[in-house]
Design a protein around this motif. Structure first.
Motif, PDB file in Angstrom:
ATOM      1  N   SER A  58      48.779  39.634  26.990  1.00 40.21           N
ATOM      2  CA  SER A  58      49.664  39.294  27.864  1.00 40.21           C
ATOM      3  C   SER A  58      49.609  40.442  28.834  1.00 40.21           C
ATOM      4  N   LEU A  60      50.551  42.345  32.747  1.00 35.34           N
ATOM      5  CA  LEU A  60      51.695  42.132  33.645  1.00 35.34           C
ATOM      6  C   LEU A  60      51.353  41.962  35.392  1.00 35.34           C
ATOM      7  N   TRP A  66      56.719  38.844  31.428  1.00 39.41           N
ATOM      8  CA  TRP A  66      56.398  40.497  31.055  1.00 39.41           C
ATOM      9  C   TRP A  66      57.438  41.026  32.615  1.00 39.41           C
ATOM     10  N   SER A  81      55.397  46.418  24.228  1.00 44.51           N
ATOM     11  CA  SER A  81      54.383  47.012  24.505  1.00 44.51           C
ATOM     12  C   SER A  81      54.312  47.746  23.359  1.00 44.51           C
ATOM     13  N   PHE A  84      50.979  46.437  21.351  1.00 41.97           N
ATOM     14  CA  PHE A  84      49.187  47.270  22.255  1.00 41.97           C
ATOM     15  C   PHE A  84      49.328  48.506  22.201  1.00 41.97           C
ATOM     16  N   LEU A  89      50.226  46.563  29.028  1.00 41.17           N
ATOM     17  CA  LEU A  89      50.267  45.216  29.530  1.00 41.17           C
ATOM     18  C   LEU A  89      48.999  45.274  30.257  1.00 41.17           C
ATOM     19  N   ASP A 118      42.963  42.274  26.008  1.00 44.88           N
ATOM     20  CA  ASP A 118      44.086  42.541  25.144  1.00 44.88           C
ATOM     21  C   ASP A 118      44.245  43.394  25.589  1.00 44.88           C
ATOM     22  N   GLN A 121      45.553  44.229  21.904  1.00 46.50           N
ATOM     23  CA  GLN A 121      47.217  43.438  21.737  1.00 46.50           C
ATOM     24  C   GLN A 121      47.099  43.089  20.162  1.00 46.50           C
TER      25      GLN A 121
END
Length: 129
Positions: A58, A60, A66, A81, A84, A89, A118, A121
């Protein structure tokens, strides 16, 4: 590409291609891309072509989903968040850096792989799939 002595192809997929998330059809399409990359790397390797994938988490991006969540529902964004490890992000330039590497000669020994960008994530959505 072949006439120039080879080259590199990078397919942009998604972590949704290998981490379950809502919208199964999106995840299935991204998983198909990853399979295609593996197959094409084998099929085109003899022509001097490398094929790889990058799977962003994901990101930002100003004005997108987001970013809107961060501004409109800070509590929900805070919970998201937590997916993560570093609580941040992915930034678009972080994905671009990996793509640039895969397109460069510095990655000449890399083909048929998927590189997640990622930030570790855990789940692709706030629902924690």
């Amino acid at each position: 590409m072949q006439a120039a002595g080879g080259g590199a192809i990078v397919v942009v997929s998604s972590i949704s291609g290998w981490k379950p998330s809502p919208q199964a059809q999106y995840g299935a399409a991204k998983a198909a891309q990853l399979h295609m990359v593996s197959s094409l790397a084998r099929e085109l390797g003899g022509f001097g072509l490398r094929v790889n994938a990058v799977s962003p988490g994901s990101m930002l991006i100003p004005g997108k989903r987001w970013d809107r969540m961060r501004r409109e529902d800070p509590a929900a964004f805070q919970r998201f968040s937590e997916e993560f490890p570093g609580r941040e992000l992915v930034q678009p330039d972080e994905v671009a850096d990996v793509i640039a590497f895969l397109l460069s000669d510095e990655s000449r020994g890399v083909t048929g792989v998927n590189i997640p960008v990622d930030k570790g994530q855990n789940a692709p959505t706030p629902q924690g799939y």
